[in-house]
Design a protein around this motif. Structure first.
Motif, mmCIF file in Angstrom:
data_model
loop_
_atom_site.group_PDB
_atom_site.id
_atom_site.type_symbol
_atom_site.label_atom_id
_atom_site.label_comp_id
_atom_site.label_asym_id
_atom_site.label_seq_id
_atom_site.Cartn_x
_atom_site.Cartn_y
_atom_site.Cartn_z
ATOM 1 N N ASP A 199 39.562 -35.729 -74.859
ATOM 2 C CA ASP A 199 39.854 -36.926 -74.066
ATOM 3 C C ASP A 199 40.506 -36.586 -72.737
ATOM 4 O O ASP A 199 40.262 -37.256 -71.721
ATOM 5 C CB ASP A 199 40.758 -37.869 -74.867
ATOM 6 C CG ASP A 199 40.036 -38.512 -76.044
ATOM 7 O OD1 ASP A 199 38.791 -38.517 -76.025
ATOM 8 O OD2 ASP A 199 40.723 -38.982 -76.969
ATOM 9 N N ARG A 258 37.862 -35.475 -70.398
ATOM 10 C CA ARG A 258 37.078 -36.647 -70.006
ATOM 11 C C ARG A 258 37.827 -37.474 -68.951
ATOM 12 O O ARG A 258 37.239 -37.949 -67.972
ATOM 13 C CB ARG A 258 36.777 -37.511 -71.236
ATOM 14 C CG ARG A 258 35.922 -38.751 -70.938
ATOM 15 C CD ARG A 258 35.672 -39.548 -72.212
ATOM 16 N NE ARG A 258 34.865 -38.778 -73.150
ATOM 17 C CZ ARG A 258 33.545 -38.718 -73.116
ATOM 18 N NH1 ARG A 258 32.877 -39.403 -72.186
ATOM 19 N NH2 ARG A 258 32.883 -38.000 -73.999
ATOM 20 N N ARG A 259 39.129 -37.631 -69.151
ATOM 21 C CA ARG A 259 39.931 -38.397 -68.197
ATOM 22 C C ARG A 259 39.902 -37.749 -66.815
ATOM 23 O O ARG A 259 39.749 -38.437 -65.794
ATOM 24 C CB ARG A 259 41.383 -38.501 -68.697
ATOM 25 C CG ARG A 259 42.292 -39.316 -67.782
ATOM 26 C CD ARG A 259 43.729 -39.258 -68.244
ATOM 27 N NE ARG A 259 44.264 -37.895 -68.193
ATOM 28 C CZ ARG A 259 44.674 -37.301 -67.061
ATOM 29 N NH1 ARG A 259 44.610 -37.940 -65.908
ATOM 30 N NH2 ARG A 259 45.154 -36.071 -67.104
#
Length: 294
Positions: free
Chosen positions: A208, A211-212
């Motif tokens: 994550d 992805r951020r």
């Protein structure tokens, strides 16, 4: 050749460092204002401003273990035309030859892509040979490809050579499929732009946080990237030399006081692909560079 002296010696870090040092030494003699992904400048600072993507030794483990398909490769294009992947270390990829470019869809199931490429080539799915990196993350993919009838050739490392091989006649490779390095994807796109094949890719964030960072940088992991997205320019040069023998290139062969190398040199604008077999006098080369090659 710097890496070749480490073939089969079980020391992948030494092989990689030798390749990096040798490539940097040569690049510093080239008349260009080159820029790598990481912002490092290469070349002698004169000549054209270009983007440069390199893998001094694609297949460090292959070299250390004396296994096939290790190469040294470089791609050069006009400045600002190579895709910058931001925080993305990996991407999903499908690479094919000219007949398969319009047939593939990276958003479709693997079985659909196998059938589409087989149809485009006018063969049975059982005649389609797919190269996949041998990784746990690919277990499901491998099963789906085999269930579709394809032959799956698993490789330990190095997906640039098989990507090029997929677009080259007589290699026995029809497709490269799976998740691999993003810089290697850009190099593959450059090469395929020269030889007439194509690639589709999507960034593959590992977690994550990654992805951020991609989203914050304006990069959409869901976006399908084509060959022209990865390398937008039309004047692209790619050169690769075999370290260990594989489907695309022969590895370094040693003579009593010399070595023979096998290279492929490609240009997109003209579509010219040259095969170069070079013989090197090691005494002279070592005296010239101050480095060991045996």
């Amino acid at each position: 050749m710097g890496a070749a002296r480490w073939i089969g010696r079980g020391e992948k870090e030494s092989a990689d460092q030798a390749a990096v040092d040798a490539m940097r030494l040569m690049l510093d003699t080239v008349s260009m204002d080159g820029m790598l992904f990481n912002g490092e400048e290469v070349g002698d600072g004169t000549g054209p401003a270009v983007d440069v993507a390199v893998d001094p030794l694609e297949g460090t483990r292959l070299t250390a273990l004396g296994q096939p398909n290790a190469i040294a490769v470089i791609a050069v294009a006009e400045r600002g035309t190579m895709f910058f992947p931001g925080a993305a270390v990996y991407m999903e990829k499908i690479a094919v030859g000219p007949q398969g470019i319009d047939a593939i869809d990276i958003t479709a199931p693997p079985a659909d892509n196998i059938r589409a490429v087989a149809k485009a080539k006018g063969v049975s799915t059982r005649e389609i040979s797919v190269v996949v990196l041998e990784r746990d993350r690919h277990d499901e993919l491998i099963g789906e490809l085999r269930d579709a009838g394809a032959k799956v050739n698993l490789i330990r490392d190095g997906d640039v050579a098989p990507a090029i091989a997929a677009a080259s006649a007589g290699t026995g490779v029809d497709m490269l499929y799976g998740i691999g390095g993003t810089p290697e994807g850009v190099i593959s796109a450059a090469a395929l732009k020269c030889v007439g094949g194509g690639i589709q890719a999507r960034l593959w964030p590992r977690d994550d946080e990654e992805r951020r960072k991609l989203v914050e940088a304006g990069l959409d992991p869901a976006r399908v990237l084509t060959t022209d997205d990865l390398v937008t320019g039309n004047d692209v040069f790619v050169a690769a030399t075999g370290v260990t023998t594989g489907s695309l290139l022969r590895g370094v062969r040693y003579l009593p006081n010399g070595a023979v190398t096998d290279s492929i040199v490609m240009r997109s604008r003209s579509g010219t692909v040259r095969r170069v077999e070079a013989t090197h006098a090691l005494d002279k080369l070592e005296a010239l560079t101050g480095r060991q090659y045996r």
